[in-house]
Design a protein around this motif. Structure first.
Motif, PDB file in Angstrom:
ATOM      1  N   TRP A  41       1.332  -1.233   0.049  1.00 18.75           N
ATOM      2  CA  TRP A  41       0.108  -0.291  -0.027  1.00 18.75           C
ATOM      3  C   TRP A  41       0.693   1.452   0.224  1.00 18.75           C
ATOM      4  O   TRP A  41       1.873   0.800   0.621  1.00 18.75           O
ATOM      5  CB  TRP A  41      -0.494  -0.115   1.057  1.00 18.75           C
ATOM      6  N   PHE A  42       0.898   2.351  -1.037  1.00 18.62           N
ATOM      7  CA  PHE A  42       1.394   3.119  -1.279  1.00 18.62           C
ATOM      8  C   PHE A  42       0.482   4.609  -1.724  1.00 18.62           C
ATOM      9  O   PHE A  42      -0.099   3.830  -3.056  1.00 18.62           O
ATOM     10  CB  PHE A  42       2.862   3.541  -0.647  1.00 18.62           C
ATOM     11  N   VAL A  52      -2.055  -0.664  -4.724  1.00 21.67           N
ATOM     12  CA  VAL A  52      -2.033  -1.484  -3.761  1.00 21.67           C
ATOM     13  C   VAL A  52      -2.073  -2.836  -3.592  1.00 21.67           C
ATOM     14  O   VAL A  52      -1.437  -3.266  -5.128  1.00 21.67           O
ATOM     15  CB  VAL A  52      -3.496  -1.788  -3.779  1.00 21.67           C
ATOM     16  N   PRO A  53      -1.674  -3.504  -2.820  1.00 20.60           N
ATOM     17  CA  PRO A  53      -0.779  -4.771  -2.522  1.00 20.60           C
ATOM     18  C   PRO A  53      -1.147  -5.679  -3.412  1.00 20.60           C
ATOM     19  O   PRO A  53      -2.364  -6.479  -3.535  1.00 20.60           O
ATOM     20  CB  PRO A  53      -0.243  -4.926  -1.296  1.00 20.60           C
ATOM     21  N   ILE A  83      -8.134   0.984   4.804  1.00 20.10           N
ATOM     22  CA  ILE A  83      -7.280   1.665   4.407  1.00 20.10           C
ATOM     23  C   ILE A  83      -7.238   2.833   3.182  1.00 20.10           C
ATOM     24  O   ILE A  83      -6.223   3.482   3.004  1.00 20.10           O
ATOM     25  CB  ILE A  83      -6.234   1.012   3.914  1.00 20.10           C
ATOM     26  N   LEU A  84      -7.969   2.128   2.170  1.00 20.11           N
ATOM     27  CA  LEU A  84      -8.437   2.909   1.442  1.00 20.11           C
ATOM     28  C   LEU A  84      -9.251   4.529   1.605  1.00 20.11           C
ATOM     29  O   LEU A  84      -8.522   5.815   0.957  1.00 20.11           O
ATOM     30  CB  LEU A  84      -9.565   2.064   0.486  1.00 20.11           C
ATOM     31  N   ARG A  85      -9.743   4.544   2.401  1.00 21.58           N
ATOM     32  CA  ARG A  85      -9.917   6.076   2.980  1.00 21.58           C
ATOM     33  C   ARG A  85      -8.928   6.758   3.820  1.00 21.58           C
ATOM     34  O   ARG A  85      -8.786   8.032   3.498  1.00 21.58           O
ATOM     35  CB  ARG A  85     -11.564   6.044   4.356  1.00 21.58           C
ATOM     36  N   HIS A  86      -7.888   6.584   4.230  1.00 22.07           N
ATOM     37  CA  HIS A  86      -6.736   6.770   4.596  1.00 22.07           C
ATOM     38  C   HIS A  86      -5.904   6.998   2.712  1.00 22.07           C
ATOM     39  O   HIS A  86      -5.284   8.320   3.336  1.00 22.07           O
ATOM     40  CB  HIS A  86      -5.666   6.141   5.352  1.00 22.07           C
ATOM     41  N   GLU A  87      -5.243   6.131   2.550  1.00 24.15           N
ATOM     42  CA  GLU A  87      -4.566   6.830   1.238  1.00 24.15           C
ATOM     43  C   GLU A  87      -5.530   7.493   0.078  1.00 24.15           C
ATOM     44  O   GLU A  87      -4.560   8.491  -0.425  1.00 24.15           O
ATOM     45  CB  GLU A  87      -4.538   5.902   0.707  1.00 24.15           C
ATOM     46  N   ALA A 319       0.415   1.359   7.147  1.00 15.25           N
ATOM     47  CA  ALA A 319       0.119   1.230   5.592  1.00 15.25           C
ATOM     48  C   ALA A 319       0.702   2.644   5.494  1.00 15.25           C
ATOM     49  O   ALA A 319      -1.023   3.342   5.760  1.00 15.25           O
ATOM     50  CB  ALA A 319      -1.371   1.166   5.288  1.00 15.25           C
ATOM     51  N   VAL A 320       1.573   2.570   4.342  1.00 10.07           N
ATOM     52  CA  VAL A 320       1.636   4.159   4.087  1.00 10.07           C
ATOM     53  C   VAL A 320       1.146   4.214   2.593  1.00 10.07           C
ATOM     54  O   VAL A 320       1.327   3.233   2.310  1.00 10.07           O
ATOM     55  CB  VAL A 320       2.844   4.604   4.228  1.00 10.07           C
TER      56      VAL A 320
END
Length: 320
Positions: A41-42, A52-53, A83-87, A319-320
């Motif tokens: 993830w980055f 996405v991984p 994670i998606l909302r963060h990214e 998760a960056v």
């Protein structure tokens, strides 16, 4: 890895991405990040898109990730959406160049601040939202913004009530006003650039997992000896008691999952701590000097403390 041949179009990822787009639409934001498959993830600096991984692109690869790392980061719909909302918080900053805004810098800090090699989270701080594990908002101003955005974007999050009276409410209110101002506004950056796409990664899966396991593993098992000797015993009086190594193996999965839930640390990392502790118990010929239920509770606390110490030492997972 370049020959895996997986794409972003698998059913699992497609469903989560479409949900993310729906959440952005519900907020009247017309920005839509693009996606590509990579090794983790980055969101690259300056790119309004998200990597996405690869293991989320196919069930067999997710199974391999589980076998190698004991968990699949983002492997459930709820976890993936967090994670998606963060990214997308990072991606929208890139799309509208929000890091340049003076008020954004005043509220969250400067993006130019270097990322620390490690950080010491303050679990009870009310100056940061709580979204991803390990109190990730505290690691850097950019992560603080992304985490705050993620809480704001989450449907039915009732953030105004949840964080009422907390200093972090000012950050949420700022993001709310900022996003309201961006409603129906086209993004300034529209590049579809992909950084480190899977098709260009030449390392093998074996090399990938060797590096990843090494990164989340630990060293110096003798570091745990004093605490293990306080909990267990090698005294002759307990020679007929259950060995500590056997005892720990019996509830290994249970304690690993509990500590992972409490600390946000990878189960793989925790399992490395456990394995080293079990080996040291065996080498030190330690046995169980107290009731199993009490020993189970005491050891769970001990493992949690050592995991948090390990987290503060700098080798935390994010998760960056």
């Amino acid at each position: 890895m370049s020959q895996l041949g997986v794409t972003i179009d698998g059913a699992f990822l497609s469903e989560q991405i479409q949900q993310l787009y729906a959440e952005l639409e519900a907020r009247q934001l017309i920005f839509r990040p693009h996606f590509w498959v990579s090794n983790e993830w980055f969101t690259p600096d300056g790119v309004p898109g998200i990597a996405v991984p690869f293991y989320l692109a196919h069930p067999r690869l997710a199974k391999l990730e589980m076998e190698q790392m004991l968990e699949v980061e983002g492997g459930t719909p709820e976890w993936c959406m967090r994670i998606l909302r963060h990214e997308v918080g990072h991606a929208i900053e890139n799309a509208y160049r929000l890091r340049r805004l003076r008020r954004r810098q005043q509220v969250f800090g400067r993006s130019s601040d270097p990322y620390p090699k490690y950080y010491s989270p303050r679990p009870y701080s009310r100056s940061f939202v709580r979204h991803l594990d390990v109190w990730y908002a505290q690691s850097h101003p950019d992560e603080d913004f992304a985490e705050t955005f993620a809480v704001w974007l989450t449907p039915d999050s009732t953030w105004a009530d949840r964080y009422k009276g907390w200093p972090v409410l000012k950050k949420l209110q700022y993001v709310d006003g900022l996003m309201t101002g961006l409603a129906a506004v086209p993004p300034k950056v529209v590049t579809r650039e992909e950084i480190d796409p899977l098709s260009e990664l030449k390392k093998t899966l074996r090399e990938h997992y060797e590096r990843k396991r090494n990164h989340y593993g630990i060293e110096r098992p003798s570091f745990y000896d004093p605490d293990l000797k306080r909990l267990f015993s090698d005294a002759p009086a307990y020679a007929d008691k259950l060995s500590a190594a056997t005892f720990l193996n019996r509830f290994r999965k249970e304690v690993r999952r509990k500590v992972a839930a409490w600390t946000g640390e990878y189960q793989y990392t925790i399992d490395q701590v456990l394995e080293d502790m079990i080996q040291r118990c065996r080498q030190l010929h330690l046995r169980l000097p107290l009731a199993e239920e009490q020993a189970k509770l005491d050891f769970t606390i001990l493992l949690t403390v050592h995991t948090m110490t390990y987290l503060r030492s700098g080798r935390h997972k994010v998760a960056v």
